[in-house]
Design an enzyme around this catalytic site. Structure first.
Site, short mmCIF file in Angstrom:
data_model
loop_
_atom_site.label_atom_id
_atom_site.label_comp_id
_atom_site.label_asym_id
_atom_site.label_seq_id
_atom_site.Cartn_x
_atom_site.Cartn_y
_atom_site.Cartn_z
N ASP A 238 -0.01 -3.69 11.84
CA ASP A 238 0.36 -4.02 10.61
C ASP A 238 0.81 -5.49 10.57
O ASP A 238 1.81 -6.23 11.20
CB ASP A 238 1.80 -3.26 10.42
CG ASP A 238 2.23 -3.22 8.68
OD1 ASP A 238 2.15 -2.21 8.10
OD2 ASP A 238 2.35 -4.62 8.44
N ASP B 112 4.60 -6.54 9.11
CA ASP B 112 5.75 -6.03 10.47
C ASP B 112 5.49 -7.29 11.47
O ASP B 112 6.60 -7.60 11.85
CB ASP B 112 5.35 -4.87 10.61
CG ASP B 112 5.79 -3.82 9.64
OD1 ASP B 112 6.58 -4.15 8.95
OD2 ASP B 112 5.52 -2.54 9.70
N THR C 237 -1.34 7.48 -0.30
CA THR C 237 -2.59 7.37 -1.02
C THR C 237 -3.64 5.94 -0.40
O THR C 237 -4.80 6.05 -0.76
CB THR C 237 -2.55 7.18 -2.74
OG1 THR C 237 -1.85 5.76 -2.94
CG2 THR C 237 -1.70 8.25 -3.15
N ARG D 150 0.89 -1.14 -0.12
CA ARG D 150 0.00 0.13 -0.02
C ARG D 150 0.72 1.32 -0.10
O ARG D 150 1.71 1.51 0.87
CB ARG D 150 -0.84 0.13 1.26
CG ARG D 150 -1.83 -1.11 1.22
CD ARG D 150 -3.05 -0.78 2.00
NE ARG D 150 -2.65 -0.04 3.47
CZ ARG D 150 -3.67 0.10 4.55
NH1 ARG D 150 -4.73 0.14 4.09
NH2 ARG D 150 -3.31 0.54 5.55
#
Ligand code: PRP
Ligand code: URA
Length: 209
Positions: A200, A203, A108, A104
């Site tokens: 995340d 991660d 944006t 991603r």
């Protein structure tokens, strides 16, 4: 309109609660992604067609069922989707695996493609797209677009956590794609992270932060 299945099985929910905990470290998080993916796979393959076969047991002939129909493919969205593959392959050892690399854009939040390698006969397979997180739905829609461009007609999406925004986006773009998830969370925050979510996923699986 596609079906959305939220798998509220106690074992899945228990493992998901531990995954969400910010104190859960990489080793345990990775194991939990794998375990949940295996449990979800069991449900997401429930409607696979079967064929009757005769099997000679040591006692007599038994009428049994075996999988029939299309062969399967598992397509993780890199990176985080990789964490769900091993458990699925353990249960479906004959499945082929394709990879779609998307990240991603931090500004944006739209997906950027950086890698793709699919089995040659992917168009003839029942495809399971796996990714722990369905947030804006941008990555899922891009991956499904890409698979359809390669002739895929039968696609199922598997996420560990989704949210209404992601479901809506996938449903609007691909109303033929059913979605299986362990939880549908409340919403997205200003950074397009799922709330309450688990942070995340990539991660936490790979220990990169
Ligand atoms: C995460 C996640 C999904 C995507 C979901 O990947 O694994 O692919 O975000 O967000 P979306 O629904 O808004 O598209 P990320 O882009 O962080 O890449 P990573 O797996 O390499 O960490
Ligand atoms: N990607 C993640 O890994 N987590 C989120 O909450 C949203 C996108």
């Amino acid at each position: 309109m596609a079906n959305v299945y939220v798998l509220d099985h106690p074992l899945i929910q228990h493992k998901l609660a531990i995954m969400r905990d910010k104190a859960t470290g990489t080793k345990e998080f990775r194991a939990l992604v794998n375990e949940i993916a295996g449990l979800m796979c069991y449900e997401a393959t429930r409607n696979l067609p079967t064929v009757d076969v005769d099997v000679e047991t040591p006692i007599c002939t038994a009428r049994c069922k075996m999988l029939a129909g299309k062969k399967l493919a598992i397509v993780p969205i890199l990176r985080a989707g990789l964490g769900m593959v091993d458990a699925m392959v353990d249960l479906i050892p004959s499945a082929k695996i394709g990879h779609i690399g998307l990240y991603r854009d931090p500004e944006t939040h739209e997906p950027v493609e950086y890698y793709c390698k699919l089995p040659e006969d992917i168009g003839n397979r029942q495809v399971y797209v796996v990714d722990p997180m369905l947030a804006t739905g941008g990555s899922a829609v891009a991956a499904i677009d890409f698979l359809k461009q390669h002739g895929c007609k039968s696609i199922i999406m598997m996420n560990i956590i989704g949210c209404p925004e992601g479901i809506k986006r996938v449903n609007e773009a691909h109303p033929d794609v059913d979605i299986y998830m362990a939880a549908c969370d409340e919403k997205l925050n200003d950074h397009a992270y799922i709330v309450p979510g688990l942070g995340d996923a990539g991660d936490r699986i790979f220990g990169t932060k």
